[in-house]
Scaffold this motif. Sequence first.
Motif, PDB file in Angstrom:
ATOM      1  N   ASN A  94       0.811  -1.214   0.000  1.00 26.42           N
ATOM      2  CA  ASN A  94       0.000   0.000   0.000  1.00 26.42           C
ATOM      3  C   ASN A  94       0.848   1.268   0.000  1.00 26.42           C
ATOM      4  O   ASN A  94       0.412   2.314   0.464  1.00 26.42           O
ATOM      5  CB  ASN A  94      -0.983  -0.003   1.185  1.00 26.42           C
ATOM      6  CG  ASN A  94      -0.296  -0.233   2.526  1.00 26.42           C
ATOM      7  OD1 ASN A  94       0.925  -0.362   2.571  1.00 26.42           O
ATOM      8  ND2 ASN A  94      -1.061  -0.280   3.585  1.00 26.42           N
ATOM      9  N   TRP A  95       2.075   1.170  -0.498  1.00 24.51           N
ATOM     10  CA  TRP A  95       2.887   2.375  -0.696  1.00 24.51           C
ATOM     11  C   TRP A  95       2.527   2.871  -2.091  1.00 24.51           C
ATOM     12  O   TRP A  95       2.734   2.144  -3.070  1.00 24.51           O
ATOM     13  CB  TRP A  95       4.375   2.019  -0.594  1.00 24.51           C
ATOM     14  CG  TRP A  95       5.298   3.178  -0.729  1.00 24.51           C
ATOM     15  CD1 TRP A  95       5.921   3.571  -1.865  1.00 24.51           C
ATOM     16  CD2 TRP A  95       5.722   4.087   0.297  1.00 24.51           C
ATOM     17  NE1 TRP A  95       6.709   4.671  -1.621  1.00 24.51           N
ATOM     18  CE2 TRP A  95       6.601   5.013  -0.294  1.00 24.51           C
ATOM     19  CE3 TRP A  95       5.422   4.216   1.652  1.00 24.51           C
ATOM     20  CZ2 TRP A  95       7.187   6.049   0.417  1.00 24.51           C
ATOM     21  CZ3 TRP A  95       6.020   5.244   2.353  1.00 24.51           C
ATOM     22  CH2 TRP A  95       6.882   6.149   1.745  1.00 24.51           C
ATOM     23  N   PRO A  96       1.967   4.073  -2.207  1.00 21.48           N
ATOM     24  CA  PRO A  96       1.400   4.474  -3.493  1.00 21.48           C
ATOM     25  C   PRO A  96       2.364   4.314  -4.679  1.00 21.48           C
ATOM     26  O   PRO A  96       3.532   4.663  -4.566  1.00 21.48           O
ATOM     27  CB  PRO A  96       1.052   5.945  -3.266  1.00 21.48           C
ATOM     28  CG  PRO A  96       0.858   6.061  -1.800  1.00 21.48           C
ATOM     29  CD  PRO A  96       1.822   5.099  -1.175  1.00 21.48           C
ATOM     30  N   SER A  97       1.838   3.737  -5.703  1.00 23.40           N
ATOM     31  CA  SER A  97       2.440   3.660  -7.045  1.00 23.40           C
ATOM     32  C   SER A  97       3.528   2.620  -7.257  1.00 23.40           C
ATOM     33  O   SER A  97       3.949   2.410  -8.381  1.00 23.40           O
ATOM     34  CB  SER A  97       2.975   5.032  -7.502  1.00 23.40           C
ATOM     35  OG  SER A  97       4.316   5.185  -7.138  1.00 23.40           O
ATOM     36  N   VAL A  98       3.990   1.909  -6.216  1.00 28.50           N
ATOM     37  CA  VAL A  98       5.058   0.944  -6.499  1.00 28.50           C
ATOM     38  C   VAL A  98       4.588  -0.510  -6.525  1.00 28.50           C
ATOM     39  O   VAL A  98       5.394  -1.413  -6.710  1.00 28.50           O
ATOM     40  CB  VAL A  98       6.246   1.065  -5.502  1.00 28.50           C
ATOM     41  CG1 VAL A  98       6.897   2.407  -5.554  1.00 28.50           C
ATOM     42  CG2 VAL A  98       5.831   0.709  -4.090  1.00 28.50           C
ATOM     43  N   GLU A 105      13.401  -2.287   0.835  1.00 26.13           N
ATOM     44  CA  GLU A 105      13.649  -1.802  -0.539  1.00 26.13           C
ATOM     45  C   GLU A 105      13.091  -0.384  -0.711  1.00 26.13           C
ATOM     46  O   GLU A 105      13.728   0.491  -1.303  1.00 26.13           O
ATOM     47  CB  GLU A 105      12.885  -2.705  -1.507  1.00 26.13           C
ATOM     48  CG  GLU A 105      13.735  -3.640  -2.313  1.00 26.13           C
ATOM     49  CD  GLU A 105      12.835  -4.406  -3.269  1.00 26.13           C
ATOM     50  OE1 GLU A 105      12.791  -4.048  -4.447  1.00 26.13           O
ATOM     51  OE2 GLU A 105      12.146  -5.350  -2.805  1.00 26.13           O
ATOM     52  N   ILE A 106      11.889  -0.164  -0.174  1.00 24.74           N
ATOM     53  CA  ILE A 106      11.265   1.162  -0.271  1.00 24.74           C
ATOM     54  C   ILE A 106      12.140   2.183   0.433  1.00 24.74           C
ATOM     55  O   ILE A 106      12.408   3.276  -0.076  1.00 24.74           O
ATOM     56  CB  ILE A 106       9.851   1.143   0.349  1.00 24.74           C
ATOM     57  CG1 ILE A 106       8.933   0.302  -0.525  1.00 24.74           C
ATOM     58  CG2 ILE A 106       9.290   2.548   0.519  1.00 24.74           C
ATOM     59  CD1 ILE A 106       7.523   0.160  -0.009  1.00 24.74           C
ATOM     60  N   ARG A 326      -3.376   8.889  15.127  1.00 28.20           N
ATOM     61  CA  ARG A 326      -4.597   8.482  14.444  1.00 28.20           C
ATOM     62  C   ARG A 326      -4.341   7.566  13.249  1.00 28.20           C
ATOM     63  O   ARG A 326      -4.939   6.512  13.124  1.00 28.20           O
ATOM     64  CB  ARG A 326      -5.338   9.730  13.983  1.00 28.20           C
ATOM     65  CG  ARG A 326      -6.693   9.445  13.411  1.00 28.20           C
ATOM     66  CD  ARG A 326      -7.338  10.735  12.952  1.00 28.20           C
ATOM     67  NE  ARG A 326      -8.566  10.443  12.246  1.00 28.20           N
ATOM     68  CZ  ARG A 326      -9.770  10.686  12.727  1.00 28.20           C
ATOM     69  NH1 ARG A 326      -9.902  11.208  13.917  1.00 28.20           N
ATOM     70  NH2 ARG A 326     -10.838  10.420  12.019  1.00 28.20           N
ATOM     71  N   TYR A 327      -3.428   7.945  12.341  1.00 26.35           N
ATOM     72  CA  TYR A 327      -3.296   7.206  11.079  1.00 26.35           C
ATOM     73  C   TYR A 327      -2.162   6.176  11.100  1.00 26.35           C
ATOM     74  O   TYR A 327      -2.311   5.061  10.623  1.00 26.35           O
ATOM     75  CB  TYR A 327      -3.105   8.183   9.912  1.00 26.35           C
ATOM     76  CG  TYR A 327      -4.254   9.143   9.783  1.00 26.35           C
ATOM     77  CD1 TYR A 327      -5.488   8.699   9.319  1.00 26.35           C
ATOM     78  CD2 TYR A 327      -4.125  10.464  10.169  1.00 26.35           C
ATOM     79  CE1 TYR A 327      -6.563   9.565   9.227  1.00 26.35           C
ATOM     80  CE2 TYR A 327      -5.183  11.347  10.084  1.00 26.35           C
ATOM     81  CZ  TYR A 327      -6.410  10.897   9.616  1.00 26.35           C
ATOM     82  OH  TYR A 327      -7.457  11.748   9.525  1.00 26.35           O
ATOM     83  N   ARG A 328      -0.974   6.561  11.553  1.00 31.56           N
ATOM     84  CA  ARG A 328       0.176   5.667  11.722  1.00 31.56           C
ATOM     85  C   ARG A 328       0.436   4.783  10.499  1.00 31.56           C
ATOM     86  O   ARG A 328       0.612   3.582  10.588  1.00 31.56           O
ATOM     87  CB  ARG A 328      -0.007   4.825  12.983  1.00 31.56           C
ATOM     88  CG  ARG A 328      -0.002   5.680  14.237  1.00 31.56           C
ATOM     89  CD  ARG A 328      -0.238   4.864  15.461  1.00 31.56           C
ATOM     90  NE  ARG A 328      -1.529   4.224  15.423  1.00 31.56           N
ATOM     91  CZ  ARG A 328      -1.936   3.275  16.236  1.00 31.56           C
ATOM     92  NH1 ARG A 328      -1.143   2.828  17.152  1.00 31.56           N
ATOM     93  NH2 ARG A 328      -3.140   2.760  16.134  1.00 31.56           N
ATOM     94  N   GLN A 329       0.426   5.382   9.339  1.00 32.97           N
ATOM     95  CA  GLN A 329       0.731   4.663   8.101  1.00 32.97           C
ATOM     96  C   GLN A 329       1.995   5.264   7.501  1.00 32.97           C
ATOM     97  O   GLN A 329       2.215   6.482   7.585  1.00 32.97           O
ATOM     98  CB  GLN A 329      -0.420   4.821   7.095  1.00 32.97           C
ATOM     99  CG  GLN A 329      -1.706   4.181   7.532  1.00 32.97           C
ATOM    100  CD  GLN A 329      -1.599   2.674   7.586  1.00 32.97           C
ATOM    101  OE1 GLN A 329      -1.205   2.029   6.618  1.00 32.97           O
ATOM    102  NE2 GLN A 329      -1.918   2.101   8.726  1.00 32.97           N
ATOM    103  N   ALA A 330       2.785   4.417   6.844  1.00 36.04           N
ATOM    104  CA  ALA A 330       4.036   4.904   6.270  1.00 36.04           C
ATOM    105  C   ALA A 330       3.781   6.035   5.264  1.00 36.04           C
ATOM    106  O   ALA A 330       4.496   7.047   5.256  1.00 36.04           O
ATOM    107  CB  ALA A 330       4.763   3.752   5.598  1.00 36.04           C
ATOM    108  N   ALA A 331       2.740   5.871   4.439  1.00 35.92           N
ATOM    109  CA  ALA A 331       2.480   6.889   3.416  1.00 35.92           C
ATOM    110  C   ALA A 331       2.052   8.210   4.051  1.00 35.92           C
ATOM    111  O   ALA A 331       2.394   9.296   3.563  1.00 35.92           O
ATOM    112  CB  ALA A 331       1.406   6.389   2.443  1.00 35.92           C
ATOM    113  N   VAL A 332       1.324   8.123   5.163  1.00 37.04           N
ATOM    114  CA  VAL A 332       0.912   9.346   5.869  1.00 37.04           C
ATOM    115  C   VAL A 332       2.143  10.014   6.483  1.00 37.04           C
ATOM    116  O   VAL A 332       2.317  11.235   6.410  1.00 37.04           O
ATOM    117  CB  VAL A 332      -0.134   9.026   6.966  1.00 37.04           C
ATOM    118  CG1 VAL A 332      -0.508  10.282   7.737  1.00 37.04           C
ATOM    119  CG2 VAL A 332      -1.380   8.399   6.344  1.00 37.04           C
TER     120      VAL A 332
END
Length: 483
Positions: A94-98, A105-106, A326-332
Amino acid sequence: MKVFLQFVVGLTVFLGVSFGLYRGYSFFYGKKGGNNYDWKVIQQKKNIIPVAIIGSGPAGLSAALYTSRAHMHTVVFQGPQSGGQLMSTSEVENWPSVGKKQGPEIMQLLKDQAQHFGAVLINESIKRVNFASWPYELITSDDQVVHALCVIIATGAFPERLKNVPGEAEPWGKGVTGCAICDAAFFKDKDVVVVGGGDSAAEQALQLTAYAHHITILVRGPKMRASAAMQDRLKKFDYITIKYDTMITQIEGDGSHVTGVTLQTPHGSEHMAIDGVFLAIGHKPNTDIFKGQIAFSPTGYIAHACRTQETSQEGVFAAGDVSDERYRQAAVASGDGVKAALDAERFLQHIGFDEILAKKIERLLYDPIAIADLPDIEPIESLDQFKQVVLESNVPVVIDFYTKTCSSCAQMMPYIKSTAAHMKNKLLFVKVDIEKVPELKNRYAITTAPYFIVVKDGLVIGRHNEAMTKRELFDFASRFVQE
Ligand code: NDP
């Protein structure tokens, strides 16, 4: 009457907007720090960093990408876990676009991108900060004092441990762990439990599938809170069992290994013989060094002004999990990092930092040691080589046991190299990949990674079973130096 009402509504809107603008302006500039941005003071300092970033997860590195691309000299203090929590995440989808990629790796791509624009990434932690006067003082774990014109805090969060469960503290690193990606290889064909019902628990269970014989996930409530996609992935393995409404009440061990757990289940108390406990019960923000320096939310996260990454201290910004409950996501976190970088850029402009000043302080900039110049550590790849290099050594030998997927092991390598260079001819450092020479892992009862032992004349004279800071490693090794 209608005209009067329109007038009242208009006046209210005008006053509201004016007050809002004033509050927004005053929060951003002037009212908080009361700093005197005196450039003469700056020119008497050394070790200056225009943008200092503390932490190197998605938030810190995304901020570094933006600030360095905007030609602001940026130094990232990578901290104890270079790359942050994604380094212990296997598959990320769920890392946008990859599409699908491994977490490390990211992070490598993000590091490369930030370095491409000139960000300087160093393997150093900050142990103390002083935001009382400007420029802000940051003290490294190596006791160096650096002066930051602005600071972006991106120190993330660390895994929680169980509290009040007898037996947890003692076997930590001997069968109780919070990092499947580091330690899964120690549990080949063994039975383990994973505690927790979130995405981290699902992630750890999936990482263990390549090694463990059976994995039981212990969820304290009636359902998992992990995403549906993660729960679907768990269903593909018939050797993963999920037990609901179940808590650990005791962890048992024989002094060197975990042997079992006692569980509180809906049907009463139950004993389970297992070899490992993997904890995934949530995270706590890494804020200790900022206590007393900036404002926190009631739940202990760094507080922000609405829709910005500003903190209560002018010129200090926070991004990612350290300020996001609240969100705790890598993309956020990455998005937060970008916002913090833009806020930092705006702040530096506001205090008059321009190209002319940047040129003036060029010779005063912090210039960290290039780790690329340090000598390599010899890898031990066979028992014969071990005998020759370690057992026949004239000086004590520090052996670094590691696994290739363990990010804190990789993080420690520059520290090991610089300590080894410092103690040359007095102490020898070697490294052992436990999967390449498993006999050594068994011989020396190595139960986690990284794990350090010191051997002299064939005898073990020192042990340490956790990652260390540069200073801790230096102090540990110094105890065995022969004068
Ligand atoms: P979470 O807060 O989401 O989950 C923590 C889990 O631990 C909950 O199930 C909670 O139970 C349980 N728990 C808490 N305390 C105890 C205790 N004392 N004993 C037993 N169980 C306990 O944390 P995570 O670390 O899993 O995730 C943090 C964030 O990171 C989330 O936003 C998550 O989505 C994200 N993440 C994403 C990943 C991915 O997409 N690949 C991978 C990993 C994390 P209860 O539910 O009853 O409160």
